[in-house]
Design an enzyme around this catalytic site. Structure first.
Site, PDB file in Angstrom:
ATOM      1  N   ASP A  18      -6.138  -2.279   5.339  1.00 15.12           N
ATOM      2  CA  ASP A  18      -5.914  -2.566   3.926  1.00 15.12           C
ATOM      3  C   ASP A  18      -7.302  -2.557   3.285  1.00 15.12           C
ATOM      4  O   ASP A  18      -8.080  -3.493   3.459  1.00 15.12           O
ATOM      5  CB  ASP A  18      -5.233  -3.942   3.802  1.00 15.12           C
ATOM      6  N   LYS A  80     -13.319  -0.299  -5.457  1.00 16.70           N
ATOM      7  CA  LYS A  80     -12.018   0.385  -5.450  1.00 16.70           C
ATOM      8  C   LYS A  80     -11.582   0.732  -6.882  1.00 16.70           C
ATOM      9  O   LYS A  80     -10.845   1.677  -7.095  1.00 16.70           O
ATOM     10  CB  LYS A  80     -10.994  -0.529  -4.772  1.00 16.70           C
ATOM     11  N   GLU A 180       0.625   0.441  -0.737  1.00 14.80           N
ATOM     12  CA  GLU A 180       0.516  -0.981  -0.376  1.00 14.80           C
ATOM     13  C   GLU A 180       1.863  -1.730  -0.440  1.00 14.80           C
ATOM     14  O   GLU A 180       2.218  -2.415   0.516  1.00 14.80           O
ATOM     15  CB  GLU A 180      -0.544  -1.663  -1.249  1.00 14.80           C
ATOM     16  N   ASP A 202       3.099  -6.617  -6.391  1.00 13.34           N
ATOM     17  CA  ASP A 202       1.829  -6.697  -5.663  1.00 13.34           C
ATOM     18  C   ASP A 202       0.659  -6.727  -6.646  1.00 13.34           C
ATOM     19  O   ASP A 202       0.262  -5.700  -7.197  1.00 13.34           O
ATOM     20  CB  ASP A 202       1.735  -5.463  -4.732  1.00 13.34           C
TER      21      ASP A 202
END
Ligand code: AMP
Length: 609
Positions: A18, A80, A180, A202
């Site tokens: 992850d 990211k 994800e 999420d």
């Protein structure tokens, strides 16, 4: 003494990673169960932070996080959010980042300026992944070269490609990119053997995703996915920073945005206050400004009033995802909350108001995505064959046609892998080439969508407008990554490209980086040798320790003394990093125990008689 060191070079483990905005994790499936790998001091989270105090030896993870404030100019976090993005995409968050971004107009890339070097977000992500790889190798005691990496479901093609390239630069063969929320549903569904329709909400550090899934008999089918790749827990910190910045300007006449150190320090404090408010009614934000101190008490109610409009931005994607899936909120059997901010009451309350039911907060919000990635890795390794993952494309894909309009070939939420073909023709008389310009997005006009790639198909036979027939094929693989081909049906002339993202690296740039990264590869090699040397030494030490009482009875004092000496030496060099010294000391200890081994065998043979 014969010691067998297990060697599984050909296959090796496939880990699930992850790669998060704030933290990264790595997991593996063992005995059918996912397990997050921890460092020797028991930590599972690797902060996604890289610090370049020494430009040649960047540090990653916890140590780098400590430099976030102390050495803010040389420390990069939340990278990211930059991955696969152009300068335009990042304008809204430019002010909030204390490090300097520069534009490389030629490559269409944004770079992070550290000292006199500029790094792409891909390179920084590769450094994080290299650290994750190292963590896995330390925990598993073997080399790790294959991985499944998760990305936000709403990542576009550029962002996915950038993630895959980062993996490659880190020395990882990225076998699959998994969304994800889909990964989270795998871990959630596997654990509970659930059936039914679920929504995975999420909210991470920098991205928000919502996916609607149908879980039935081991099949995890994504029905729809929506999200926002620029919305996350970071934004909650930023909003508190803005309040503080204003108050500091008013009270002290200081512009914190011009002071990198203070800005970084304030960001850290704001995050701590946010986290504290997930378990307590009040928290204090205190910030040292040269000789003065800014202090402010935040109540949960104040924080929630500020956070609410930001978190309300998750409502529209959730409702759209339900609509895309053809469902009502009442059809859902469960709403699963994932990501660090889901620990906040206000997040749970907003999710409840969107879906009309209390969300399920039973999963570990930090670990569930890595666990799901490990389950997918296990499936790819040939295990867990009764599980099947059916994922979808998050955004529509098409090409530009006359007048700047988008002709969509693959609609969002189409199941992947998929292929689509369409035939186009020319607009101008005797046109011998056509421009194929690929876009991603939902708007009718291409200039409102994202340009992914362009290439030219040449060699079309001159003919009146409307006569040539050009067949365009879009192929999306299981990672959600696109390949495009165009063919003149008359001449058979063909052109095909793996879409080079507008904000990514070309293959030759990656090759160059890999070549210039040889020093790192060398460092990796040294590290691998060290792990292997330690793995050889440990069983020898254990064997001597286990037989120590026998040795005292069987060996002459000088022989015993020698074994003790060699054992001490090996234990000592094991504390260090010198591979040769460990190997030599292991051989010495092995040699010194030859007689002991003979005597032990003799004794055990006697016992058998
Ligand atoms: P993730 O990407 O899932 O690792 O989430 C990272 C985000 O979660 C960051 O913005 C963190 O500040 C935030 N976070 C972590 N723990 C908490 C908590 N207890 N309460 C609120 N936010 C949290």
């Amino acid at each position: 003494m014969l010691i067998q060191i297990e060697s599984n070079k050909k296959t090796g483990p496939i880990v699930g990673i992850d790669l998060g905005t704030t933290n990264s994790l790595v997991a593996i499936v063992e005995g059918g169960k996912p397990r997050v790998l921890k460092s020797s001091d028991g930590k599972s989270l690797i902060p996604s932070v890289v610090s370049f105090a020494d430009e040649k030896q960047p540090v990653v993870g916890l140590e780098a996080k400590r430099n976030k404030v102390a050495d803010a100019q040389h420390t990069v976090f939340s990278v990211k959010r930059l991955l696969g993005c152009g300068f335009e995409d990042l304008k809204p968050i430019l002010e909030s980042l204390p490090y300097t971004l520069v534009q490389d107009p030629e490559a269409g890339l944004v770079k992070i300026q550290i000292g006199d070097r500029a790094y792409t977000a891909i390179e920084i992500s590769a450094l994080i992944l290299r650290e994750v790889k190292k963590r896995a190798e330390e925990a598993l005691g073997c080399s790790v070269t294959r991985a499944v990496i998760t990305v936000p479901a709403y990542f576009n093609d550029s962002q996915r490609q950038a993630t895959r390239t980062a993996g490659r630069l880190a020395g990882l063969d990225v076998l699959r990119i998994v969304n994800e929320p889909t990964a989270a549903s795998l871990a959630y569904g596997l654990d509970k053997k659930r059936q039914g329709l679920i929504a995975v909400y999420d909210l991470g550090g920098g991205t928000f995703d919502v996916s609607i899934l149908k879980l039935q008999d081991g099949i995890f089918e994504v029905l729809a996915t929506r999200g926002d790749t620029q919305l996350g827990g970071d934004d909650l910190d930023q909003t508190m920073v803005r309040v503080a910045a204003q108050e500091i300007l008013q009270s002290f006449g200081l512009d914190i945005y011009a002071e990198v150190h203070i800005h970084s320090s304030l960001l850290e404090s704001a995050e701590s206050v946010k986290i504290a408010l997930s378990t307590q009614a009040e928290a204090v934000l205190e910030l040292k400004l040269d000789t003065r101190i800014y202090r402010r008490v935040w109540t949960q109610a104040e924080f929630e009033a500020l956070a609410r409009p930001i978190l309300e931005r998750t409502r529209e994607p959730c409702l759209s995802a339900l609509k895309d899936a053809g469902l009502q909120a009442s059809d859902l059997s469960d709403v699963v909350l994932v990501g660090g901010p889901s620990r906040l009451k206000i997040v749970q309350e907003i999710a409840r108001s969107i879906f009309g039911k209390a969300p399920n907060t039973s999963v570990h919000p930090d670990e569930v995505v890595a666990e799901g990635a490990a389950i997918q890795a296990d499936i790819l390794a040939g295990n867990n064959q009764d599980l099947l993952l059916l994922d979808v494309v998050p955004l529509s894909l098409g090409l530009e046609t006359y007048g700047g309009l988008m002709a969509t070939l693959i609609h969002r939420n189409t199941r992947i892998p998929t292929v689509a073909r369409e035939v186009f023709t020319t607009f101008v008389e005797n046109q011998t080439g056509v421009d194929i310009h690929v876009f991603q997005g939902e708007r009718d006009r291409v200039d409102e969508n994202r340009s992914l790639a362009r290439f030219k198909l040449r060699g079309i036979q001159p003919a009146p407008a409307g006569i040539p027939r050009v067949e365009v094929t879009f192929l999306i693989d299981a990672d959600g990554i696109l390949q495009v081909a165009a063919k003149d049906l008359k001449t058979g002339q063909e052109q095909s490209v793996e879409v080079r993202p507008s904000h990514g690296l070309t293959d030759s740039e990656v090759e160059k980086m890999l070549a210039s990264g040889l020093e790192n590869v060398k460092a990796d090699e040294i590290y691998k040798n060290l792990v292997e040397a330690r793995n050889k030494a440990e069983p020898v030490i254990r064997a001597v320790e286990k037989n120590w009482d026998q040795a005292k009875l069987l060996l002459a004092p000088d022989e015993l003394e020698e074994v003790r000496d060699k054992l001490d030496i090996l234990r000592q060099v094991m504390q260090g990093q010198k591979v040769e010294a460990i190997l030599d000391a292991t051989s010495d200890l092995n040699r010194s125990t030859v007689r002991l081994a003979e005597l032990l065998i003799r004794d055990s043979l006697k016992e058998m008689r």
